[in-house]
Design an enzyme around this catalytic site. Structure first.
Site, PDB file in Angstrom:
ATOM      1  NE  ARG A 126      -1.472   3.801   3.292  1.00  0.00           N
ATOM      2  CZ  ARG A 126      -2.612   3.447   2.706  1.00  0.00           C
ATOM      3  NH1 ARG A 126      -3.666   3.135   3.468  1.00  0.00           N
ATOM      4  NH2 ARG A 126      -2.715   3.405   1.401  1.00  0.00           N
TER       5      ARG A 126
ATOM      6  CG  MET B  66      -1.987  -1.065   1.191  1.00  0.00           C
ATOM      7  SD  MET B  66      -3.142  -0.910   2.575  1.00  0.00           S
ATOM      8  CE  MET B  66      -2.095  -1.379   3.944  1.00  0.00           C
ATOM      9  CB  CYS B  67       3.281   3.064  -0.126  1.00  0.00           C
ATOM     10  SG  CYS B  67       4.367   1.899  -0.973  1.00  0.00           S
ATOM     11  N   GLY B  68       2.583   4.476   2.564  1.00  0.00           N
ATOM     12  CA  GLY B  68       1.968   5.612   3.231  1.00  0.00           C
ATOM     13  C   GLY B  68       2.852   6.833   3.083  1.00  0.00           C
TER      14      GLY B  68
END
Length: 217
Positions: free
Chosen positions: A27, A1-3
């Protein structure tokens, strides 16, 4: 996902960014990074990238001076899990820093087009592609807003992004609004700072007031 997380106009920007990233840790747990600058010295960047979960030292905080900070926690979807592909990304000419959460469908087509025009890449990360594309357009006279609009009209995919250029922070999402992004503000006496985050939980931890989701472009 990454944040992603960004703070603009706060003297302890790096510390706030670290706290925000900690609350976005779910994330992405492979790499994390922070880049800082100051509105008055926008061509000077302080960057750290690390493997694993968010964990900063006092030395990191001393290095990360500035009143603008952006950070990223990574779950790899494009490019291997190494520091070259970790974010944020910086470009020196023109001086900008950038981070993004998303995937670009026509990544290879855009990359090949830019490489033919002399643009160099050090990773296989979507965020670097976007940063280098914006830098290429700004170099050729586009304003940051016009560069963002042109890039978003030409790349295909889902993304939320933060650009810092000449002491200003720009936050934007793709037209479908698939990747989350919110913004808020924090007031201390008469001073206001602005915060951008993938999720509102990271605003709460630094006592920032949630305003709304950032509208898709």
């Amino acid at each position: 996902m990454c944040g992603i997380f960004g703070v603009c106009g706060y003297e302890e920007a790096a510390l706030s960014c670290i706290h925000g990233l900690y609350y976005l840790q779910h994330r992405g747990e492979k790499q994390w990074g922070i880049c800082t600058t100051s509105a008055g010295e926008y061509d000077k960047f302080n960057l750290i990238k690390k493997m694993g979960k968010v964990e900063a030292t006092e030395y990191d905080l001393v290095k990360l001076k500035g009143n603008i900070a952006i950070g990223h926690v990574r779950y790899p979807t494009a490019g291997p899990a190494d520091l070259d592909n970790a974010q944020p990304h910086i470009v020196l000419d023109p001086p900008l820093m950038y981070c993004a959460n998303g995937d670009i469908i026509n990544y290879l087509d855009i990359r090949k087009r830019l490489q033919k025009r002399g643009v160099y890449f050090s990773s296989h990360n979507d965020g670097e592609l976007e940063a280098k594309y914006l830098a290429y357009l700004i170099q050729r006279g586009k304003s940051p807003i016009d560069a963002i609009v042109q890039m978003m009209n030409e790349i295909e995919g889902a993304f939320s992004s933060i650009l810092v250029y000449k002491g200003k922070m720009y936050a934007f999402r793709d037209k479908m609004g698939i990747r989350p992004m919110v913004y808020g503000m924090r007031r201390k006496n008469s001073h206001i700072s602005w915060i951008v985050s993938s999720e509102s939980c990271a605003l709460d931890v630094i006592k920032a007031k949630f305003i709304r989701e950032i509208n898709p472009a």
